[in-house]
Design a protein around this motif. Sequence first.
Motif, PDB file in Angstrom:
ATOM      1  N   LYS A  55      16.689 -38.463  68.872  1.00 43.09           N
ATOM      2  CA  LYS A  55      16.817 -39.668  69.683  1.00 43.09           C
ATOM      3  C   LYS A  55      15.432 -40.045  70.184  1.00 43.09           C
ATOM      4  CE  LYS A  55      18.236 -36.887  73.603  1.00 43.09           C
ATOM      5  NZ  LYS A  55      19.281 -36.570  74.528  1.00 43.09           N
ATOM      6  N   ASP A  96      22.232 -48.954  74.801  1.00 41.42           N
ATOM      7  CA  ASP A  96      22.210 -47.723  75.598  1.00 41.42           C
ATOM      8  C   ASP A  96      23.314 -47.789  76.655  1.00 41.42           C
ATOM      9  OD1 ASP A  96      21.479 -45.368  76.830  1.00 41.42           O
ATOM     10  OD2 ASP A  96      19.751 -46.237  77.857  1.00 41.42           O
ATOM     11  N   LEU A 147      17.737 -43.885  72.332  1.00 37.44           N
ATOM     12  CA  LEU A 147      18.430 -44.505  71.200  1.00 37.44           C
ATOM     13  C   LEU A 147      18.594 -43.490  70.083  1.00 37.44           C
ATOM     14  CD1 LEU A 147      16.389 -47.777  70.920  1.00 37.44           C
ATOM     15  CD2 LEU A 147      18.788 -47.628  71.525  1.00 37.44           C
ATOM     16  N   ARG A 149      18.266 -51.928  75.205  1.00 33.28           N
ATOM     17  CA  ARG A 149      18.879 -51.616  76.502  1.00 33.28           C
ATOM     18  C   ARG A 149      20.390 -51.807  76.455  1.00 33.28           C
ATOM     19  NH1 ARG A 149      14.192 -54.013  77.926  1.00 33.28           N
ATOM     20  NH2 ARG A 149      15.121 -56.057  78.300  1.00 33.28           N
ATOM     21  N   ASP A 167      21.004 -46.519  65.886  1.00 40.98           N
ATOM     22  CA  ASP A 167      20.809 -47.676  66.765  1.00 40.98           C
ATOM     23  C   ASP A 167      19.415 -48.262  66.600  1.00 40.98           C
ATOM     24  OD1 ASP A 167      23.351 -47.632  67.844  1.00 40.98           O
ATOM     25  OD2 ASP A 167      22.780 -46.479  69.610  1.00 40.98           O
ATOM     26  N   GLU A 195      13.229 -42.351  73.126  1.00 38.47           N
ATOM     27  CA  GLU A 195      13.228 -43.103  74.378  1.00 38.47           C
ATOM     28  C   GLU A 195      12.654 -44.478  74.072  1.00 38.47           C
ATOM     29  OE1 GLU A 195      11.498 -42.962  78.904  1.00 38.47           O
ATOM     30  OE2 GLU A 195      10.685 -41.587  77.414  1.00 38.47           O
ATOM     31  N   TYR A 196      13.404 -45.546  74.380  1.00 32.86           N
ATOM     32  CA  TYR A 196      12.912 -46.866  73.992  1.00 32.86           C
ATOM     33  C   TYR A 196      11.729 -47.311  74.821  1.00 32.86           C
ATOM     34  CZ  TYR A 196      16.505 -48.540  77.331  1.00 32.86           C
ATOM     35  OH  TYR A 196      17.303 -48.743  78.412  1.00 32.86           O
ATOM     36  N   ARG A 247      23.067 -45.582  79.717  1.00 30.44           N
ATOM     37  CA  ARG A 247      21.802 -45.777  80.436  1.00 30.44           C
ATOM     38  C   ARG A 247      20.927 -44.514  80.479  1.00 30.44           C
ATOM     39  NH1 ARG A 247      21.880 -50.872  82.159  1.00 30.44           N
ATOM     40  NH2 ARG A 247      23.768 -51.760  82.964  1.00 30.44           N
ATOM     41  N   SER A 248      20.909 -43.813  79.355  1.00 33.85           N
ATOM     42  CA  SER A 248      20.087 -42.610  79.259  1.00 33.85           C
ATOM     43  C   SER A 248      18.628 -42.935  78.975  1.00 33.85           C
ATOM     44  CB  SER A 248      20.619 -41.699  78.144  1.00 33.85           C
ATOM     45  OG  SER A 248      20.420 -42.323  76.877  1.00 33.85           O
TER      46      SER A 248
END
Length: 116
Positions: free
Chosen positions: A67, A25, A32, A22, A36, A69-70, A28-29
């Motif tokens: 990318k 990021d 990652l 977090r 990263d 999404e975490y 705040r998208s």
Amino acid sequence: ILREMLSKRGVRVITGLGKYFRNRDKNRSGFLSRADFKEGLKAFHLEIPEEDFESLWLILDDSKSDKVEYGEFTRAVFGEMNEYRKAFVRKAYMKLDFNKTGSVPVVDIRKCYCAK
């Protein structure tokens, strides 16, 4: 392989990794980059062989956007919440959303919760 490594490391590593992601990021998208993601795993001593990392990345980056999404990562590693936890979260949310608006402003959270 990563799930096994995380299960042996404990909750602090898991929550720390989530916090690390977090913090990385900045915009705040919720996503990652590959670098990263790899750096986060390394920072928490979760180094996996390059071929295993590439396989993991291909699974997590199913949209081929380079990318991840975490949130999807944590669900992939930990799975969905069980019914007991879901019920607990719903109950807590209902308590916080005392105006029954469907959203909870920070002001309302402060009335019920102190992080000290």
